[in-house]
Design a protein around this motif. Structure first.
Motif, PDB file in Angstrom:
ATOM      1  N   LEU A   1       0.841  -1.417   0.050  1.00  0.00           N
ATOM      2  CA  LEU A   1       0.076   0.108   0.141  1.00  0.00           C
ATOM      3  C   LEU A   1       0.826   1.168   0.003  1.00  0.00           C
ATOM      4  O   LEU A   1       1.610   1.427   0.700  1.00  0.00           O
ATOM      5  CB  LEU A   1      -0.854  -0.011   1.120  1.00  0.00           C
TER       6      LEU A   1
ATOM      7  N   THR B   1      -0.772   3.092  -5.085  1.00  0.00           N
ATOM      8  CA  THR B   1      -0.531   1.517  -5.041  1.00  0.00           C
ATOM      9  C   THR B   1      -1.003   1.059  -6.509  1.00  0.00           C
ATOM     10  O   THR B   1      -1.868   1.389  -7.002  1.00  0.00           O
ATOM     11  CB  THR B   1      -1.542   1.000  -4.222  1.00  0.00           C
TER      12      THR B   1
ATOM     13  N   GLU C   1      -8.401  -1.259  -5.154  1.00  0.00           N
ATOM     14  CA  GLU C   1      -7.224  -0.632  -6.163  1.00  0.00           C
ATOM     15  C   GLU C   1      -7.666   0.140  -7.020  1.00  0.00           C
ATOM     16  O   GLU C   1      -8.637   0.005  -7.586  1.00  0.00           O
ATOM     17  CB  GLU C   1      -6.466  -1.697  -6.649  1.00  0.00           C
TER      18      GLU C   1
END
Length: 903
Positions: A115, A133, A867
């Motif tokens: 992360l 990320t 994500e």
């Protein structure tokens, strides 16, 4: 603070100092080779600025990642908050921050799989998170916020979440007219979510000079330029209504439009990245329409936000812009979807010229009083104070207040005021600055143990109560005004240890108030030390005399009759072995001490050893062990075994590596539980209690439900612990013992009326736990007086908003609707009458509603949201014709043409 170079594709670098209008003191580094384009990526070009003074970073023909501003960055590996102060005037501004990682540190942090996330504050309020990320290191992202500068400067802060070093490549501040975006004010800012120009565009990003305010407009045609999409344009002027300067969309953008070469309607879905909670989005859409067809078109359509109709039967005006929004109303639209749906009486399909979408940024935190800020900055500069966290606003937000300051946040002040400054032992040199005394709310000033020289200026002390200048090098006279306050008993003045006291023998120099205690200490301490040495010597001899026979003595007291249960019985010698002679203490309580241990097979355990005073009173110990040995649930800590010794009674449980819930809620800035994780843990605890109440025969009431007794395994699954206080109940849930239990702040006040403890006692305590999960506060809050947490929550909501009670560590990343529901549930659990409280079964079922995917979603062990896609995403989710879906040549309707994203 540390600055680092920004090589592109790991090119060798050479560095030199260069002034920067937005990055003061920044060391800027340049790659020795020309940046390379990554194959297959579309790069937006920037048009030349008309004035290099007003737009110093814009260069003709340079792609974003090739611009000088994206070749350098400044990183902040130290401190939880680092801030820039940008000069401004009072008014509205567009603030843009840009980030190009470029693998400057050689760690490949964006692509390592870990992360990489840090935060942004605008002033003293959370703006948004930057999540890099799984991004290509050469990609550039930007964040924009439209905000009001409260004075002659505007601050931007980078917040270290402990998940990657914060950095920034550039900051840009663009003034807006005060009449623009009228819903932006001192309490409401709006963060860029998407800004699109439709029709044909030659550049992916359109900005200055076409847009004099340098807004970024993303080109729709770069994503959707194939059938059935059509572009429309006109060379005729597109006017605004006289006096309408609300948005001032450039005419060159309004002269272009997009439509469909069919009778289909279409929906625009804007992909939501991980920096915002999609269930908590509060979005403000602005649609810009102008009819650019010259004949007499018949075009009308309905405009929807999700399932809500915003504008029915809308027809664009010919050659005149209609900017449609709901007067600054923010919409709950989790999917961020907007539909333009052709009406039945329309001949032509919908048309659109431009679209803006913003998310709400609450500006609820108040800045420190401007005068206090001014004087503290003067102090910082005068003494060159180098404390890491002396960045940004001194008092706000509270969790980032400056070290050594005490601030008053009471409602009596429109802004927080500084009431105490402690700079003791801070290596201060030079004379006393008058800035301290200009702070009219300052009550305590501790400058002791420094190297301050000279005299004491004539201070006007209206609020000062404690003035500690002890142990410096002050030799000047004491001003009459200070002596008057001291002699009137209004000021505690401390000057001992200064040369000035060689001439003065008053109590503030000789510290006579402490003379008697000092003399007593001088006499008593030697006597006590001698006595202690004698006692310790005696105990040492007794210890070694008895140590050899200690194990044998304990062995003699092992109970000969074992319990007929299916868990292991440990001897005292075995406990001693697995705990390494009781070396590692991991917890203490009224019952005794908890030690860390390791079994022969390597499994970690927690060994709870009762105090000897508890052993003599523990008639319930063996029945308790028998009861607990039959209790098996995923949310109850597993009892591995017990020790039945007349001198040592102990329980052996599974070890929980993540500690307890109280520790995680009160943890440092490097880690914070997300809203979803908190609800998961609340549900875990509720399910554990539900099992004790409803699935055990007879029912078990815990009697000491609290956050320290909710343990967490490596996956943050919550388990209920500490059954040493639990008791069994019959089917009627009536109490078989009137002995009270529980912890201050958690215990059911109704007990004192009935002297009965039931399952509803646990429900009350669980309500307190829920409020702790929401607020991050202790059961008894010091604000500034001691207040029971439920009353503190009621007061906050009554005086402001329900959002005022939320733990600041959540940074506004939570679901507003579930927040309201959880607060309601907690208050329901805290009803005065036990009969009005829900059962734990109802509590658990209500919590499950807010986590519908809990059974099918693996538990996350970090605070990362979903994500983020690397590329710009706009999709057509469907096109309709008389109820039939249209699909043509789109790959899930997702465009992947851009290096850049504002999310």
């Amino acid at each position: 603070m540390r600055e680092k170079s920004l090589p592109v594709l790991s090119a060798p670098t050479r560095c030199r100092l260069r002034a920067s209008p937005f990055l003061p003191e920044g060391r800027r580094c340049y790659p020795s080779s020309t940046p390379l384009r990554v194959p297959g990526e579309t790069v937006g070009h920037v048009r030349a600025a008309a004035s290099s003074t007003s737009h110093p970073f814009l260069e003709r023909g340079k792609p974003f990642f090739g611009n000088e501003q994206q070749k350098t960055l400044r990183s902040f590996p130290q401190g939880s908050r680092n801030c820039y102060t940008l000069p401004s005037t009072i008014g509205k501004f567009l603030l843009r921050a840009m980030f190009t990682y470029g693998n400057y540190d050689g760690l490949n942090s964006t692509m390592s799989g870990s992360l990489f996330r840090f935060g942004l504050h605008i002033g003293v309020n959370f703006w948004e998170a930057v999540n890099l990320t799984n991004w290509d290191p050469s990609s550039t992202i930007w964040k924009e916020v439209l905000t009001v500068a409260p004075g002659n400067n505007l601050s931007v802060c980078l917040i270290n979440f402990g998940t990657g070093t914060p950095f920034v490549s550039s900051l840009e501040l663009r003034p807006l007219q005060d009449v623009m975006y009228p819903f932006v004010n001192s309490s409401v800012s709006i963060s860029y979510f998407r800004r699109i120009r439709f029709g044909q565009a030659t550049d992916f990003i359109t900005r200055y000079p076409l847009d004099p305010y340098d807004r970024f407009w993303e080109g729709w045609s770069f994503s959707y330029n194939t059938y059935p999409w059509m572009t429309l344009n006109t060379s005729s002027p597109v006017r605004r209504l006289p006096g309408d300067s609300t948005f001032q969309v450039p005419e060159g953008i309004l002269q272009q439009a997009s439509t469909l070469d069919t009778n289909y309607s279409f929906e625009i879905n804007v992909a939501v990245g991980p920096n915002l909670d999609p269930t908590n989005l509060q979005l403000l859409p602005i649609f810009h329409f102008a009819e650019v067809v010259d004949n007499n078109p018949n075009r009308s359509f309905n405009i929807y936000s999700g399932d809500e109709m915003l504008f029915p039967d809308f027809s664009p005006s010919r050659s005149q812009v209609d900017s449609m929004h709901q007067n600054g109303r923010f919409l709950h639209n989790p999917a961020a979807s907007f539909l333009l749906n052709k009406t039945n009486n329309s001949v032509l399909p919908p048309l659109i010229n431009a679209f803006e979408l913003y998310s709400l940024v609450r500006m609820d935190n108040l800045t420190t009083d401007s005068n206090d800020v001014k004087y503290m900055k003067e102090v910082k500069k005068h003494y060159s104070v180098a404390r890491i966290n002396w960045n940004g606003d001194p008092c706000s937000p509270r969790e980032y207040s400056w070290e050594g300051l005490t601030c008053d946040y009471s409602k009596s002040n429109p802004n927080p005021r500084i009431v105490a400054v402690n700079l003791s032992t801070s290596r201060l040199k030079g004379g006393l600055t008058i800035s301290f005394m200009n702070m009219v709310s300052l009550e305590t000033l501790d400058l002791s143990h420094n190297n301050l020289t000279g005299g004491i200026p004539e201070y006007e002390m209206k609020s000062m109560k404690v003035f500690d200048l002890s142990y410096n090098q002050l030799d000047g006279p004491i001003p009459h005004s200070i002596l008057q306050r001291y002699q009137a008993g209004l000021l505690d003045l401390r000057l001992e240890g200064n040369p000035i006291c060689s001439k003065v023998k008053d109590t503030y120099c000789s510290n006579k108030k402490n003379t008697t205690p000092a003399m007593l200490i001088a006499v008593i301490v030697p006597v006590v030390l001698v006595s202690l040495l004698v006692v310790m010597g005696t105990l040492w001899k007794l210890y070694w005399k008895g140590k050899s026979g200690n194990d044998k003595e304990y062995a003699m007291y092992e109970e000969e009759t074992p319990l007929h249960i299916d868990i292991r019985r440990f001897t005292y010698a075995e406990l001693k072995f697995i705990t390494n002679d009781f070396q590692s203490i991991i917890g203490k309580g009224g019952f005794g001490i908890v030690y860390h241990g390791t079994l022969e097979n390597g499994d970690e355990v927690a060994v709870k050893v009762l105090k000897e005073t508890s052993i003599s009173e523990s008639t319930d110990f063996l029945p308790e062990v028998q009861t607990l040995s039959k209790v098996h649930h995923k949310n109850l800590v597993t009892l591995q075994g017990y020790c039945q010794n007349k001198k040592c009674l102990a329980l052996v449980y599974d070890f929980m590596p993540r500690g307890n819930l109280k520790q995680l809620l009160k943890g440092g800035d490097d880690y914070s539980l997300t809203w979803e994780q908190r609800l998961h843990i609340a549900l875990d605890a509720a399910q554990g209690l539900e099992y004790l109440h409803e699935s055990c025969t007879p029912s078990i009431v815990h009697r000491d439900v609290k956050t320290p007794n909710i343990l967490l395994d490596k996956n943050l699954v919550g388990v209920i612990s500490d059954f040493g206080l639990s008791r069994a109940f019959n089917d009627a849930h009536t109490h078989i013992s009137t002995a009270a239990a529980g912890t201050l702040g958690y215990f059911d006040p109704g007990y004192h009326a009935t002297f009965k403890i039931t399952t509803k006692t646990d429900v009350y305590s669980f309500g307190i736990v829920l409020l702790e999960i929401i607020t991050g506060q202790s059961p008894v809050v010091m604000d500034p007086q001691a207040v029971h947490l439920p009353n503190w929550v009621r007061q906050k909501i009554a005086n402001g908003s329900i959002h005022d009670v939320v733990d600041k560590k959540l940074l506004d990343l939570y679901d507003a609707s579930s927040l309201e529901s959880v607060v309601d549930l907690a208050m329901n659990c805290l009803e005065s009458a036990a009969v009005n409280r829900p059962t734990m079964t109802k509590v658990a079922s209500r919590l499950k509603v807010w986590l519908p995917a809990i059974s099918g979603t693996p538990r996350r062990t970090d605070s990362m949201d979903t994500e983020i896609p690397r590329q710009f995403r706009l999709m057509i989710s469907r096109a309709r014709n008389e109820g039939r879906s249209f699909q043509s040549g789109y790959t899930n309707g997702i465009s992947q043409t851009s290096l850049f994203s504002g999310r």
